[in-house]
Design a protein around this motif. Structure first.
Motif, PDB file in Angstrom:
ATOM      1  N   SER A 137       1.392  -1.047  -0.073  1.00 29.85           N
ATOM      2  CA  SER A 137      -0.432   0.503  -0.095  1.00 29.85           C
ATOM      3  C   SER A 137       0.655   0.838  -0.150  1.00 29.85           C
ATOM      4  O   SER A 137       0.279   2.201  -0.792  1.00 29.85           O
ATOM      5  N   ASP A 138       1.946   0.894   0.481  1.00 26.88           N
ATOM      6  CA  ASP A 138       2.815   2.438   0.566  1.00 26.88           C
ATOM      7  C   ASP A 138       3.739   2.584  -0.598  1.00 26.88           C
ATOM      8  O   ASP A 138       4.570   3.504  -1.148  1.00 26.88           O
ATOM      9  N   GLY A 139       3.642   1.846  -1.924  1.00 26.74           N
ATOM     10  CA  GLY A 139       4.087   1.206  -3.183  1.00 26.74           C
ATOM     11  C   GLY A 139       5.258   0.668  -3.332  1.00 26.74           C
ATOM     12  O   GLY A 139       5.627   0.562  -4.472  1.00 26.74           O
ATOM     13  N   LYS A 140       6.064   0.206  -2.406  1.00 25.63           N
ATOM     14  CA  LYS A 140       7.123  -0.862  -2.349  1.00 25.63           C
ATOM     15  C   LYS A 140       5.979  -2.034  -3.493  1.00 25.63           C
ATOM     16  O   LYS A 140       5.533  -3.001  -3.115  1.00 25.63           O
ATOM     17  N   ILE A 141       7.132  -1.906  -4.228  1.00 22.26           N
ATOM     18  CA  ILE A 141       6.990  -3.502  -5.148  1.00 22.26           C
ATOM     19  C   ILE A 141       8.460  -4.269  -4.235  1.00 22.26           C
ATOM     20  O   ILE A 141       9.570  -5.004  -3.872  1.00 22.26           O
ATOM     21  N   LEU A 142       7.573  -5.951  -3.941  1.00 28.54           N
ATOM     22  CA  LEU A 142       8.387  -6.778  -3.996  1.00 28.54           C
ATOM     23  C   LEU A 142       8.307  -7.784  -5.374  1.00 28.54           C
ATOM     24  O   LEU A 142       7.569  -8.045  -5.513  1.00 28.54           O
ATOM     25  N   HIS A 143       9.261  -8.249  -4.997  1.00 29.22           N
ATOM     26  CA  HIS A 143       9.574  -9.676  -6.099  1.00 29.22           C
ATOM     27  C   HIS A 143       9.733 -10.449  -5.562  1.00 29.22           C
ATOM     28  O   HIS A 143      10.744 -10.695  -4.425  1.00 29.22           O
ATOM     29  N   PRO A 144       8.840 -11.745  -5.584  1.00 28.59           N
ATOM     30  CA  PRO A 144       8.873 -12.920  -4.853  1.00 28.59           C
ATOM     31  C   PRO A 144      10.135 -14.023  -5.673  1.00 28.59           C
ATOM     32  O   PRO A 144       9.833 -13.752  -6.658  1.00 28.59           O
ATOM     33  N   TYR A 145      10.645 -14.687  -5.034  1.00 27.64           N
ATOM     34  CA  TYR A 145      11.618 -15.636  -5.745  1.00 27.64           C
ATOM     35  C   TYR A 145      11.682 -16.922  -4.837  1.00 27.64           C
ATOM     36  O   TYR A 145      12.569 -17.483  -5.347  1.00 27.64           O
ATOM     37  N   ALA A 146      11.286 -17.136  -3.267  1.00 27.62           N
ATOM     38  CA  ALA A 146      11.465 -18.386  -2.926  1.00 27.62           C
ATOM     39  C   ALA A 146      10.395 -18.540  -1.663  1.00 27.62           C
ATOM     40  O   ALA A 146       9.878 -17.529  -1.460  1.00 27.62           O
ATOM     41  N   ASP A 171       2.883   0.589 -11.661  1.00 35.73           N
ATOM     42  CA  ASP A 171       3.463   1.127 -10.209  1.00 35.73           C
ATOM     43  C   ASP A 171       4.308   0.707  -9.752  1.00 35.73           C
ATOM     44  O   ASP A 171       5.046   1.470  -9.154  1.00 35.73           O
ATOM     45  N   ILE A 172       5.150   0.382 -10.456  1.00 31.72           N
ATOM     46  CA  ILE A 172       6.875   0.752 -11.056  1.00 31.72           C
ATOM     47  C   ILE A 172       7.793   1.952 -11.667  1.00 31.72           C
ATOM     48  O   ILE A 172       8.097   2.512 -10.735  1.00 31.72           O
ATOM     49  N   LYS A 173       6.855   2.561 -12.354  1.00 39.11           N
ATOM     50  CA  LYS A 173       6.610   4.047 -12.156  1.00 39.11           C
ATOM     51  C   LYS A 173       6.655   4.772 -11.092  1.00 39.11           C
ATOM     52  O   LYS A 173       7.547   5.705 -10.790  1.00 39.11           O
ATOM     53  N   ARG A 174       5.023   4.119 -10.126  1.00 40.57           N
ATOM     54  CA  ARG A 174       5.096   5.762  -9.553  1.00 40.57           C
ATOM     55  C   ARG A 174       6.532   5.664  -8.582  1.00 40.57           C
ATOM     56  O   ARG A 174       6.767   6.039  -7.256  1.00 40.57           O
ATOM     57  N   ARG A 175       6.780   3.982  -8.293  1.00 39.95           N
ATOM     58  CA  ARG A 175       7.780   4.109  -7.177  1.00 39.95           C
ATOM     59  C   ARG A 175       8.835   4.834  -7.371  1.00 39.95           C
ATOM     60  O   ARG A 175       9.708   5.253  -6.677  1.00 39.95           O
TER      61      ARG A 175
END
Length: 177
Positions: free
Chosen positions: A116-125, A163-167
């Motif tokens: 919700s704060d704009g952080k992008i989370l990349h799942p990997y495991a 979302d990525i551009k906003r972050r």
């Protein structure tokens, strides 16, 4: 490409491979990977090789020629705000991913999520703690790491290009967040 661009028998590129469309649904297509030396493997249906379902996200990354495929990759590289992944982060994620082979829903790793704060989370495991799966994620913009329950993680919205551009803009102009 769009779903309407496909017809049964059409050959196209997705990722590093050539594919042949074998069926068309309302939101997806089925295809076989053209990676065998002997065309007998492509006789069907039914096919002796696996038919793979390509969803909307994968369809958008399909191209009719290698030139289109390369051009799209160059446009993405020139216009994306994604910071990419440093070597050490890729190394850590790859090692962890190899250890999490027991995780049954690996398709979840295909999509970044946005907090919700704009952080992008990349799942990997993912790893199991008791009866619960814990998802490990990387924060590409801050090069941070984190974990949360699978239930919490999949409840987050899938990150879009917007979302990525906003972050990226948030971090470039921290007073505007």
């Amino acid at each position: 490409m769009k779903l309407t661009d496909f017809q049964i028998g059409l050959e196209f590129m997705e990722g590093p491979f050539w594919w042949r469309c074998t069926d068309i649904g309302t939101r997806s297509i089925a295809a076989i990977k053209l990676a065998e030396d002997d065309t007998v493997w492509y006789a069907g249906p039914p096919y002796m090789i696996e038919e793979v379902v390509l969803d909307e996200a994968r369809i958008a990354d399909c191209h009719l020629t290698e030139e289109e495929h390369v051009e799209a990759a160059l446009v993405e590289a020139d216009t994306s705000s994604h910071p990419g992944y440093p070597h050490e982060a890729l190394r850590r994620m790859t090692k962890a991913r190899l250890k999490s082979r027991a995780y049954p829903r690996t398709g979840m790793f295909r999509f970044d999520r946005v907090w919700s704060d704009g952080k992008i989370l990349h799942p990997y495991a993912a790893h199991k703690v008791g009866e619960e799966w814990i998802v490990s994620f990387y924060l590409p913009f801050t090069q941070g790491w984190g974990e949360m329950s699978e239930t919490q993680f999949i409840a987050l919205p899938i990150a879009t290009a917007f979302d990525i551009k906003r972050r990226a803009a948030q971090l470039a102009n921290p007073r505007r967040t």
